[in-house]
Design a protein around this motif. Structure first.
Motif, PDB file in Angstrom:
ATOM      1  N   VAL A  79       0.844  -1.203   0.000  1.00  6.62           N
ATOM      2  CA  VAL A  79       0.000   0.000   0.000  1.00  6.62           C
ATOM      3  C   VAL A  79       0.880   1.253   0.000  1.00  6.62           C
ATOM      4  CG1 VAL A  79      -1.642   1.348   1.380  1.00  6.62           C
ATOM      5  CG2 VAL A  79      -1.997  -1.109   1.075  1.00  6.62           C
ATOM      6  N   PHE A  80       1.935   1.235   0.819  1.00  8.26           N
ATOM      7  CA  PHE A  80       2.868   2.361   0.835  1.00  8.26           C
ATOM      8  C   PHE A  80       3.512   2.560  -0.537  1.00  8.26           C
ATOM      9  CE2 PHE A  80       3.363   1.800   5.607  1.00  8.26           C
ATOM     10  CZ  PHE A  80       2.851   3.043   5.927  1.00  8.26           C
ATOM     11  N   ALA A  81       3.945   1.466  -1.152  1.00  8.14           N
ATOM     12  CA  ALA A  81       4.602   1.558  -2.452  1.00  8.14           C
ATOM     13  C   ALA A  81       3.671   2.160  -3.494  1.00  8.14           C
ATOM     14  CB  ALA A  81       5.069   0.166  -2.889  1.00  8.14           C
ATOM     15  N   GLN A  82       2.404   1.784  -3.438  1.00  6.39           N
ATOM     16  CA  GLN A  82       1.413   2.329  -4.364  1.00  6.39           C
ATOM     17  C   GLN A  82       1.288   3.843  -4.174  1.00  6.39           C
ATOM     18  OE1 GLN A  82      -3.310   1.581  -4.794  1.00  6.39           O
ATOM     19  NE2 GLN A  82      -2.081  -0.270  -4.962  1.00  6.39           N
ATOM     20  N   TYR A  83       1.288   4.274  -2.907  1.00  8.40           N
ATOM     21  CA  TYR A  83       1.174   5.709  -2.612  1.00  8.40           C
ATOM     22  C   TYR A  83       2.417   6.472  -3.084  1.00  8.40           C
ATOM     23  CZ  TYR A  83       1.263   9.983   0.204  1.00  8.40           C
ATOM     24  OH  TYR A  83       1.351  11.291   0.620  1.00  8.40           O
ATOM     25  N   VAL A  84       3.605   5.952  -2.787  1.00  8.70           N
ATOM     26  CA  VAL A  84       4.842   6.638  -3.168  1.00  8.70           C
ATOM     27  C   VAL A  84       4.975   6.713  -4.680  1.00  8.70           C
ATOM     28  CG1 VAL A  84       7.366   6.593  -3.058  1.00  8.70           C
ATOM     29  CG2 VAL A  84       6.030   6.019  -1.040  1.00  8.70           C
ATOM     30  N   GLN A  85       4.586   5.654  -5.378  1.00  8.84           N
ATOM     31  CA  GLN A  85       4.665   5.676  -6.837  1.00  8.84           C
ATOM     32  C   GLN A  85       3.804   6.792  -7.412  1.00  8.84           C
ATOM     33  OE1 GLN A  85       3.454   2.060  -8.818  1.00  8.84           O
ATOM     34  NE2 GLN A  85       4.518   2.612 -10.705  1.00  8.84           N
ATOM     35  N   ARG A  86       2.677   7.049  -6.767  1.00  7.57           N
ATOM     36  CA  ARG A  86       1.794   8.120  -7.217  1.00  7.57           C
ATOM     37  C   ARG A  86       2.375   9.498  -6.901  1.00  7.57           C
ATOM     38  NH1 ARG A  86      -3.094   7.178  -4.270  1.00  7.57           N
ATOM     39  NH2 ARG A  86      -2.515   8.800  -2.764  1.00  7.57           N
ATOM     40  N   ALA A 105      11.841  -8.383   8.025  1.00  9.68           N
ATOM     41  CA  ALA A 105      11.959  -9.029   6.719  1.00  9.68           C
ATOM     42  C   ALA A 105      10.642  -8.960   5.954  1.00  9.68           C
ATOM     43  CB  ALA A 105      12.392 -10.483   6.906  1.00  9.68           C
ATOM     44  N   GLY A 106       9.530  -9.055   6.668  1.00  4.23           N
ATOM     45  CA  GLY A 106       8.231  -8.966   6.018  1.00  4.23           C
ATOM     46  C   GLY A 106       8.031  -7.632   5.333  1.00  4.23           C
ATOM     47  N   PHE A 107       8.396  -6.548   6.025  1.00  4.67           N
ATOM     48  CA  PHE A 107       8.275  -5.217   5.431  1.00  4.67           C
ATOM     49  C   PHE A 107       9.246  -5.042   4.277  1.00  4.67           C
ATOM     50  CE2 PHE A 107       6.307  -4.046   9.558  1.00  4.67           C
ATOM     51  CZ  PHE A 107       5.178  -3.401   9.074  1.00  4.67           C
ATOM     52  N   LEU A 108      10.508  -5.406   4.505  1.00  2.00           N
ATOM     53  CA  LEU A 108      11.536  -5.188   3.490  1.00  2.00           C
ATOM     54  C   LEU A 108      11.237  -5.974   2.218  1.00  2.00           C
ATOM     55  CD1 LEU A 108      14.245  -3.955   2.705  1.00  2.00           C
ATOM     56  CD2 LEU A 108      15.379  -5.916   3.771  1.00  2.00           C
ATOM     57  N   GLU A 166       9.287  -6.243  -3.350  1.00  2.00           N
ATOM     58  CA  GLU A 166       8.423  -6.903  -4.323  1.00  2.00           C
ATOM     59  C   GLU A 166       7.496  -5.892  -4.983  1.00  2.00           C
ATOM     60  OE1 GLU A 166       6.949  -9.939  -6.651  1.00  2.00           O
ATOM     61  OE2 GLU A 166       8.657 -10.032  -5.267  1.00  2.00           O
ATOM     62  N   ALA A 167       6.960  -4.976  -4.168  1.00  2.00           N
ATOM     63  CA  ALA A 167       6.019  -3.977  -4.693  1.00  2.00           C
ATOM     64  C   ALA A 167       6.719  -2.944  -5.573  1.00  2.00           C
ATOM     65  CB  ALA A 167       5.301  -3.293  -3.534  1.00  2.00           C
ATOM     66  N   LEU A 168       8.039  -2.743  -5.358  1.00  2.00           N
ATOM     67  CA  LEU A 168       8.780  -1.747  -6.141  1.00  2.00           C
ATOM     68  C   LEU A 168       9.212  -2.269  -7.510  1.00  2.00           C
ATOM     69  CD1 LEU A 168       8.686   0.109  -3.715  1.00  2.00           C
ATOM     70  CD2 LEU A 168      11.154   0.449  -3.930  1.00  2.00           C
ATOM     71  N   PRO A 197       1.608  -9.155  -2.117  1.00  2.00           N
ATOM     72  CA  PRO A 197       2.690  -9.675  -2.950  1.00  2.00           C
ATOM     73  C   PRO A 197       3.691 -10.559  -2.199  1.00  2.00           C
ATOM     74  CG  PRO A 197       3.183  -7.437  -2.318  1.00  2.00           C
ATOM     75  CD  PRO A 197       1.827  -7.750  -1.739  1.00  2.00           C
ATOM     76  N   VAL A 198       3.229 -11.732  -1.769  1.00  2.00           N
ATOM     77  CA  VAL A 198       4.158 -12.625  -1.067  1.00  2.00           C
ATOM     78  C   VAL A 198       3.606 -14.037  -1.069  1.00  2.00           C
ATOM     79  CG1 VAL A 198       3.087 -12.223   1.175  1.00  2.00           C
ATOM     80  CG2 VAL A 198       5.442 -13.014   1.078  1.00  2.00           C
ATOM     81  N   GLY A 199       4.487 -15.014  -1.161  1.00  2.00           N
ATOM     82  CA  GLY A 199       4.130 -16.401  -0.916  1.00  2.00           C
ATOM     83  C   GLY A 199       3.122 -16.997  -1.880  1.00  2.00           C
ATOM     84  N   GLU A 200       2.701 -18.195  -1.527  1.00  2.00           N
ATOM     85  CA  GLU A 200       1.761 -18.972  -2.334  1.00  2.00           C
ATOM     86  C   GLU A 200       0.335 -18.654  -1.935  1.00  2.00           C
ATOM     87  OE1 GLU A 200       0.451 -23.647  -2.901  1.00  2.00           O
ATOM     88  OE2 GLU A 200       2.244 -23.099  -1.784  1.00  2.00           O
TER      89      GLU A 200
END
Length: 424
Positions: free
Chosen positions: A177-184, A202-205, A210-212, A420-423
């Protein structure tokens, strides 16, 4: 003599009836009804939790206090929860201090399961602490639900560990969600990121990285710390000199405050993103300095009791009265208490559709279809499915104006089914 076969048949029948009753009665049953699982009777369900009441994570104790206050209020005002079999049961909530230490968590959880005979664990706090007992609980078939941990592991590995599921938004969901906001806002941003050096960080990083992908944003500095560190001065200096114009402050509460204050002291003025775990105005922003925190962007999922827009909110007012009555150790102004209240209310709403068995509870938890709490922000619901183990994937973006949070945009950001993570 002719009656002996009849007597033998009667004796055998009595023995079989007695054996069947003994097998059907759960270990936690007090004699009122017979159930296959322990911790439940005709009038009570026993639920447990581990929590850091002391030690480096003691600020999170308000989560379990908030949950306990909800159950106290529920029992007194409604007499408990009516489950799918039509019987109303009071919730007996037992929690023990694990000091935020995994070894201690193993000890207290075994006590809850083997001595207190809980039906389920709900609202246990912490990533490493709850991962330490995940294997044990799944082997025992004891539900470990609505865990207060944002590790993506719970959602990514829920098929492997079917008795364990988080109740918090995943760190990967927040990061996306943060990545989506920063991209905008800053499509070519240079990002410095601070995380704790464990599964939480590690979850955040990993979620942020992945989102970037497939964007023009870059991470120019990655810094970590340990919860036992005395300061993060060196990490802050490195990030401030990295050329970053966005600071992803995904630290735990104490270090979130240190980072906000440290950035101000260094004269570094990037766009600051703060994870929900470090967004409490009472516990984090005040110690950091409200003026220093002005302009930070966070993601929200439950109501802030210090925000004037919720001053007349009936749920917040009821929560604060209940906390003072049932858990006077808690801070009724701390938003973590609201998180605990919310998880307890969602858990209770789930119980309404559950038969008195652990398997029925887990079927319901794996099929959440919009359960919510009046303590959550508007338009937020819990949803899971046989292919989706992430219950909260819709979040509000918020900006701190120096005194309170304001919503960014008219709608929350939804990543339903797309963390954006895992199966899946």
């Amino acid at each position: 003599m002719k009656n002996r076969p009849v007597l033998r048949c009667l004796a055998t029948a009595v023995a079989l009836v007695s054996l069947a009753a003994a097998c059907g009665r759960g270990d936690g049953d007090t004699g009122s009804g017979s159930y296959p699982d322990p911790g439940i009777t005709d009038g009570e369900i026993v639920v447990g939790a581990n929590a850091p009441l002391t030690g480096p994570g003691s600020g999170f104790a308000n989560v379990v206090y908030g949950a306990s206050a909800f159950f106290g209020h529920l029992n007194e005002t409604e007499g408990g929860v009516t489950m799918a079999d039509g019987k109303k049961r009071k919730v007996r909530y037992i929690y023990y201090d694990d000091g935020y230490q995994p070894a201690k968590t193993v000890e207290v959880v075994k006590r809850l399961v083997e001595k207190d005979k809980v039906f389920a664990l709900a609202g246990g706090f912490g990533t490493a602490t709850n991962l330490a007992v995940r294997d044990y609980l799944n082997q025992k078939g004891v539900p470990q639900v609505f865990i207060q941990s944002n590790s993506p592991k719970w959602g990514a590995e829920f098929k492997k560990y079917p008795f364990s599921l988080s109740g918090s938004p995943s760190a990967a969901t927040e990061a996306a969600v943060f990545a989506q906001y920063v991209q905008r806002e800053r499509p070519k941003a240079k990002v410095a990121i601070l995380t704790v050096g464990d599964d939480n960080g590690a979850g955040f990083l990993n979620g942020f990285k992945e989102a970037l992908k497939r964007t023009d944003m870059t991470i120019v500095s990655e810094q970590t710390y340990a919860n036992t560190d005395a300061s993060i001065d060196s990490q802050m200096s490195i990030m401030a000199s990295s050329g970053a114009d966005v600071f992803a402050n995904f630290a735990t509460p104490k270090f979130t405050a240190l980072a906000i204050k440290g950035a101000a002291e260094l004269g570094w003025k990037p766009l600051q993103l703060v994870a929900s775990q470090g967004s409490s105005p009472e516990a984090v922003l005040k110690p950091a300095g409200l003026e220093n925190a002005k302009g930070i962007v966070t993601v929200g999922w439950f109501k802030d009791p210090t925000d004037p827009q919720w001053a007349a909110d009936e749920t917040i007012r009821t929560l604060q009265r209940s906390v003072q009555k049932y858990e006077p150790r808690a801070n009724p102004k701390d938003s973590f208490a609201v998180a605990g209240w919310a998880l307890a209310e969602v858990f209770t709403n789930v119980l309404k559709d559950v038969d008195p068995t652990r398997s029925s509870l887990m079927d319901a938890v794996h099929g959440l279809n919009g359960q919510t709490s009046s303590a959550l922000l508007p338009k937020l619901e819990s949803r899971t499915s046989p292919t989706d183990g992430f219950p909260l994937e819709t979040l509000w973006l918020q900006r701190f104006d120096g005194g309170k949070y304001e919503f960014i945009g008219a709608e929350p950001i939804s990543l339903e089914g797309r963390t954006p993570v895992g199966e899946r």
